[in-house]
Design an enzyme around this catalytic site. Structure first.
Site: not given
Length: 360
Positions: A308, A311, A333
């Site tokens: 993560h 990212r 998002h």
């Protein structure tokens, strides 16, 4: 439909039958708006709370399904305080502040629905008294605080390319003396480097990577089609672009995907694993990708790096060249509030870059 979503829906349908009727009604009310994964977390949170009510003697219910609306209506504030205390001090493992906040938020959602939305046959609220309306839940995820926690734990500048390069070559030199580790490295390095490169050049979530099929990839146009988190339209895949750096890595891996991993023609997954003793490859799991990145990160000298955080690394780098709205769209998002994390991270990055320039 995504593999993970299909699995979560199956577990949700099984678990919800063990809940009180009013929880089943709430879950049905929320199905159009929330993913099966989120609703499954709700069910687990209600299991925890109802189990605690029974253990504390705050209900006479012999099972979770027998919890009544009256049980919830007659709860005192000290009971909620006691449950919060239980979550933070229980012997089998305490919860973080974020987890406690999420569990209480799940309860607030249920109580709000029962007291403000759901009605009985006479049009009165199902729940006459909402104790959770008195519970204040402080916001935990502030973008500035999240950015502070990420600082020093993501890849910056040249490190994005260096990490992929390390997976191709450096790791092999480091484990050469270990025959088993070296064999695994030789088998998987192109695939592993490709996965890291793709995330570092597109910002995909690990679940999105796992769910990718070969048909979702358009290498020439540097385009992927993915099921985005929170999008419940299972007929639509969102187009997501990746940067030029990932193009060659994808092409190399694709040339090896079928022969090296004994991939059957029926297998649609883009990223394949060949388990020990297996005669044919199958879709990589989320856990396998997470553990793979951690393995390389430790040797690379970034022990805090996770899949993560790859990212986050992409997002920080991308935001330096783009505005908050483009970054939001690229990352998938729901709001720019989440994307604000990278504004705080890049403020720090840019100030350090100015200092380095002045020193040179």
């Amino acid at each position: 439909m995504s593999i993970q979503k299909n699995s979560d829906r199956k577990h949700l349908d099984e678990k919800v039958l063990l809940m009180p009727w009013f929880v089943q009604q709430f879950i049905d009310f929320k199905r159009p708006d929330l993913s099966p994964s989120t609703l499954l977390e709700y069910i687990r949170d209600y299991e925890s709370f109802f189990g605690w009510l029974r253990a504390e003697g705050l209900t006479q219910a012999a099972s979770l399904a027998e919890i009544t609306l009256l049980d919830l209506e007659t709860l005192h504030m000290d009971s909620i305080v006691g449950y919060r205390l239980y979550l933070t001090t229980r012997a089998e493992g305490t919860n973080t502040r974020v987890t406690v906040s999420r569990k209480l938020s799940a309860l607030r959602s249920l109580f709000h629905y029962l007291s403000q939305i759901a009605e009985d046959e006479n049009f009165y609220p199902l729940l006459k008294r909402n104790i959770m309306a008195k519970v204040e839940i402080n916001r935990i995820h502030k973008p500035k605080d999240t950015a502070a926690k990420l600082k020093g734990k993501i890849l910056e500048d040249e490190e994005l390319l260096e990490f992929v390069g390390y997976i191709y070559d450096g790791y092999g030199r480091d484990v050469e003396a270990n025959k088993q580790a070296y064999y695994s490295f030789q088998l998987n390095r192109e695939r592993d480097a490709c996965i890291a490169s793709l995330i570092l050049n597109s910002g995909l979530r690990v679940s999105e990577v796992v769910n990718l099929n070969v048909d979702d990839l358009d290498v020439n146009n540097k385009l992927l089609y993915v099921y985005r988190k929170g999008n419940n339209d299972e007929t639509f895949k969102t187009p997501v672009y990746f940067r030029e750096q990932a193009k060659d890595d994808l092409s190399l891996y694709l040339s090896l995907r079928q022969s090296r991993y004994k991939t059957p023609k029926k297998e649609k997954a883009l990223f394949i694993a060949l388990p020990n003793g297996s005669h044919e490859g199958k879709r990589m799991t989320k856990r396998a990708i997470q553990e793979m990145i951690i393995k390389y990160a430790k040797r690379f000298g970034k022990p805090y790096l996770t899949v993560h955080k790859l990212r986050h690394s992409f997002a920080t780098d991308y935001y330096l060249q783009n505005d908050i709205y483009k970054t939001k769209e690229q990352l998938g998002h729901a709001s720019t509030e989440t994307t604000e994390v990278y504004a705080h991270l890049t403020d720090k990055t840019m100030s350090e870059a100015i200092e380095r320039r002045l020193e040179s």
